[in-house]
Design an enzyme around this catalytic site. Structure first.
Site, PDB file in Angstrom:
ATOM      1  CG  ASN A   9       3.339  -4.337   0.607  1.00  0.00           C
ATOM      2  OD1 ASN A   9       2.810  -4.314  -0.513  1.00  0.00           O
ATOM      3  ND2 ASN A   9       2.682  -4.028   1.712  1.00  0.00           N
ATOM      4  CE  LYS A  11       3.121  -0.347   2.205  1.00  0.00           C
ATOM      5  NZ  LYS A  11       2.836   0.380   3.419  1.00  0.00           N
ATOM      6  CG  HIS A  97      -0.485  -4.563   4.664  1.00  0.00           C
ATOM      7  ND1 HIS A  97      -0.783  -3.277   5.039  1.00  0.00           N
ATOM      8  CD2 HIS A  97       0.867  -4.619   4.566  1.00  0.00           C
ATOM      9  CE1 HIS A  97       0.350  -2.590   5.160  1.00  0.00           C
ATOM     10  NE2 HIS A  97       1.358  -3.382   4.886  1.00  0.00           N
ATOM     11  CD  GLU A  99      -0.657   0.169   3.926  1.00  0.00           C
ATOM     12  OE1 GLU A  99      -0.634  -0.363   2.798  1.00  0.00           O
ATOM     13  OE2 GLU A  99       0.357   0.656   4.457  1.00  0.00           O
ATOM     14  CD  GLU A 169       3.800  -5.400   7.755  1.00  0.00           C
ATOM     15  OE1 GLU A 169       4.831  -5.185   7.126  1.00  0.00           O
ATOM     16  OE2 GLU A 169       2.665  -5.106   7.334  1.00  0.00           O
ATOM     17  N   GLY A 175       5.494   2.791   7.607  1.00  0.00           N
ATOM     18  CA  GLY A 175       5.574   4.018   6.817  1.00  0.00           C
ATOM     19  C   GLY A 175       5.794   5.266   7.651  1.00  0.00           C
ATOM     20  CB  SER A 215      10.149   2.094   9.584  1.00  0.00           C
ATOM     21  OG  SER A 215       8.991   2.886   9.393  1.00  0.00           O
TER      22      SER A 215
HETATM   23  C1  PEP Z   1       4.520  -2.520   4.871  1.00  0.00           C
HETATM   24  O1  PEP Z   1       3.870  -1.920   4.052  1.00  0.00           O
HETATM   25  O2  PEP Z   1       4.254  -3.713   5.073  1.00  0.00           O
HETATM   26  C2  PEP Z   1       5.597  -1.816   5.549  1.00  0.00           C
HETATM   27  C3  PEP Z   1       6.197  -2.409   6.535  1.00  0.00           C
HETATM   28  O3  PEP Z   1       5.905  -0.564   5.093  1.00  0.00           O
HETATM   29  P1  PEP Z   1       7.218   0.300   5.492  1.00  0.00           P
HETATM   30  O4  PEP Z   1       8.391  -0.605   5.342  1.00  0.00           O
HETATM   31  O5  PEP Z   1       7.228   1.428   4.513  1.00  0.00           O
HETATM   32  O6  PEP Z   1       7.030   0.742   6.904  1.00  0.00           O
END
Ligand code: PEP
Length: 253
Positions: A9, A11, A97, A99, A169, A175, A215
């Site tokens: 992803n 983003k 997601h 976000e 998630e 993040g 992460s």
């Molecule tokens: C994500 O954006 O779906 C995500 C898991 O980000 P990160 O791996 O940076 O935590």
């Protein structure tokens, strides 16, 4: 074996030049996909055609949009429809997601509509769910995630959910550098599978790929992916580093 997926992803990161360089570097970095494994690249809308072309002829490698609109077509300036994505041969669409749920107020009902539009257009959703920290602290994450699935997916048929992709998630791990422990990931993935089994039966639940996101890095992917109900990952930060994402692909079961 159900599909094992390493999904990137990106983003809202990278210029076109940087995106091209990242993909070229990744393609030049040794990584291997078995028949049951896929790599999926969730890239910004403007780069979808370009990245799709770069991946042409590569086995088990796909592109994903990071969103689509919840209406079919019309006067919705700035939005992108599922039909448009299909017309440029996009394979997957990341939906829900955290976000998008948080910053763009995406509701369960909107996500149900987006899922419908993707399926109608032959696009495969990667449906994201996961709890915020306060819910985890209150130990009510199982009910929270179950409700997300129920509200946006339970109107679908067993056939539509066969081979479906869900990404768990935990918001507190996205993040932040704070990964769910292997046990926390496995526990929630098993819970998600049992929720789907209760509603649709074991065969459907067993066919669903449940990705972990939060992460995931080159140095922890293998142990997380080794959990029996973890079928790969949705990866943000580490997907922007070619060498790291290659290791993550190679960590799939
Ligand atoms: C994500 O954006 O779906 C995500 C898991 O980000 P990160 O791996 O940076 O935590």
């Amino acid at each position: 074996m159900r599909k094992q997926i390493a999904a990137a992803n990106w983003k809202m990161n990278l210029t076109l030049q940087q995106a091209n360089a990242l993909m070229d570097e990744l393609l030049a970095t040794p990584h291997q996909l078995k028949d049951s494994q896929e790599a999926v690249f969730g890239v910004p809308f403007p780069y979808l055609i370009n990245i799709k072309n770069k991946l042409a002829g590569k086995k088990n490698v796909f592109v994903a949009a990071q969103n689509c609109y919840d209406k079919k077509a019309g006067a919705f300036t700035g939005e992108v429809s599922a039909e448009m994505l299909k017309s440029i041969d996009v394979d997957y669409v990341i939906l829900g997601h955290s976000e998008r749920r948080e910053y763009f107020n995406e509701s369960h009902a909107m996500l149900a509509e987006k899922v419908n539009l993707c399926l109608t257009n032959g696009l495969k959703p990667i449906f994201c769910c996961g709890e915020p920290l306060a819910i985890r602290d209150a130990a009510t994450q199982n009910a929270f995630v179950e409700n997300q699935l129920k509200e946006s997916l339970f109107h679908l048929s067993a056939q539509q959910l066969t081979g479906f992709v869900i990404a768990y998630e935990p918001i507190w791990a996205i993040g932040t550098g704070k990964t769910a422990s292997n046990e926390q990931a496995q526990q929630m993935h098993a819970h998600i599978r049992s929720v789907m089994a209760k509603q649709y039966g074991t065969a459907v639940a067993e066919s669903i790929s449940i990705l972990y996101g939060g992460s995931v890095k080159a140095n922890n992917a293998k142990e997380i992916f080794a959990q029996p109900d973890v079928d790969g990952g949705l990866v943000g930060g580490a997907s922007l580093v070619a060498a790291d994402f290659a290791v993550i692909i190679n960590s799939l079961k």
